[in-house]
Enzyme design. Structure first.
Site, PDB file in Angstrom:
ATOM      1  N   ASP A  77     -13.064 -11.275   7.575  1.00  0.00           N
ATOM      2  CA  ASP A  77     -11.684 -11.011   7.998  1.00  0.00           C
ATOM      3  C   ASP A  77     -11.631  -9.799   8.921  1.00  0.00           C
ATOM      4  O   ASP A  77     -10.776  -8.920   8.776  1.00  0.00           O
ATOM      5  CB  ASP A  77     -10.783 -10.796   6.779  1.00  0.00           C
ATOM      6  CG  ASP A  77      -9.308 -11.123   7.086  1.00  0.00           C
ATOM      7  OD1 ASP A  77      -9.046 -11.794   8.117  1.00  0.00           O
ATOM      8  OD2 ASP A  77      -8.440 -10.720   6.297  1.00  0.00           O
ATOM      9  N   VAL A 119       0.855  -1.196   0.000  1.00  0.00           N
ATOM     10  CA  VAL A 119       0.000   0.000   0.000  1.00  0.00           C
ATOM     11  C   VAL A 119       0.886   1.239   0.000  1.00  0.00           C
ATOM     12  O   VAL A 119       1.840   1.336   0.782  1.00  0.00           O
ATOM     13  CB  VAL A 119      -0.930   0.024   1.231  1.00  0.00           C
ATOM     14  CG1 VAL A 119      -1.803   1.278   1.213  1.00  0.00           C
ATOM     15  CG2 VAL A 119      -1.809  -1.217   1.264  1.00  0.00           C
TER      16      VAL A 119
END
Length: 333
Positions: free
Chosen positions: A146, A30
């Protein structure tokens, strides 16, 4: 839904040739970026693999259906040949994970929660409201699969937003049980039924379990699973210790509690978490009920049944351990 498609050259420009890395994981990396209008963004570059291709489609399909203050906003994506990227709103305070794990030079000593108990409580409520929206507020029910501190991002005011929908599954609102071809999630947060159907059907209650494990992690300031553990005698789920203290009416023994109000918050969060992690899905509250419980008083909450799953050896397959624990429960009952 107004999500813009970018070319890979666009992505390269907005990240200044991937100059500032914010983090990385099994999915890829990221980077911080900036749109032409000056708006800061977080750009997730996915590794080239079949799994990430599936997760990419999954994420775009699910998150494009959402619009909520506690869900991270997807602003754009890139699908340029084999190169894939997702462009999100930038969350200046990063993930919840870095704020809740207490660190100290002395391993036997912990420090108070960096965010404070009141803020932790507000974050917990915000996450629950985001989950409630996914479960009930969309035309299509979205199961995240998740939920964990790493996937909760905090904006400049520490408002939490659920992120990373790569493992999400879509279902209709009236579909209570869903079918899955394979287990998904992160060990330490995954509901037992996701690994073994003997525990019950997979449903929105599976997200409630993950939320409960995360809530305990927020209260206790430590991970739910010790990946370095090698002895089966070690607790796999540290919540058993917390449960014993509550059962005996003892103080939770948490550092950083300076007032009765803070103790009330910690106790309430703990009891709600213990209800959420009940092994049988039908014994867990809905996420809407969780919100009501977090907004009420600890004294009004009924003591939940004791969790029964404990530590398998590190080498033991997780699903096998789950099955063995269920067999032992059946025998004892």
């Amino acid at each position: 839904m107004g999500i813009k498609r970018y070319s890979f050259s666009d992505v390269k420009k907005m990240t200044d040739s991937f100059k500032i890395k914010l983090g990385e994981g099994g999915y890829g990396s990221v980077y911080k970026g900036k749109l032409l209008n000056g708006c800061s963004v977080a750009v997730k570059i996915l590794n080239e693999s079949k799994e990430n291709g599936e997760e990419f489609i999954n994420e775009v399909a699910s998150i494009s259906k959402t619009s909520h203050v506690n869900i991270v906003s997807l602003l754009g994506f890139c699908l340029d040949g084999s190169r894939k990227a997702l462009v999100y709103e930038f969350m200046s305070n990063g993930s919840l994970e870095k704020y809740i794990h207490k660190k100290s030079a002395d391993k036997n000593k912990t420090t108070s929660p960096p965010l404070g108990w009141d803020r932790l409580n507000q974050i917990a409520i915000g996450i629950a409201r985001g989950l409630e929206y996914l479960h009930k507020g969309c035309n299509t029910r979205i199961l995240h699969f998740d939920i964990k501190p790493h996937n909760i991002l905090l904006d400049e005011t520490y408002r939490p937003k659920i992120s990373d929908f790569g493992l999400a599954k879509l279902s209709t609102i009236d579909e209570s049980i869903i079918s899955m071809s394979n287990a998904r999630g992160t060990v330490g947060y995954v509901a037992p039924e996701v690994f073994n159907k003997s525990f019950g059907g997979v449903s929105h209650k599976s997200d409630v379990y993950s939320y409960g494990m995360m809530l305990l992690e927020m209260v206790g300031g430590q991970k739910n699973i010790n990946v370095e553990a090698s002895r089966s005698s070690e607790l796999y789920f540290p919540h058993l210790v917390i449960y014993k203290k509550l059962e005996q009416g003892n103080d939770l023994g948490l550092d950083g509690i300076l007032s009765g109000e803070e103790n009330e918050i910690a106790k309430r969060m703990t009891m709600v978490a213990l209800w959420c992690i009940q092994t049988i899905p039908s014994h867990r509250p809905t996420i809407s009920r969780v919100i009501d419980m977090l907004l009420g008083s600890a004294d009004s909450l009924e003591m939940p049944p004791k969790p029964f799953l404990s530590s398998p050896p590190r080498s033991t397959d997780f699903s096998t351990a789950m099955s063995q624990s269920f067999d032992s429960l059946s025998c004892s009952s």
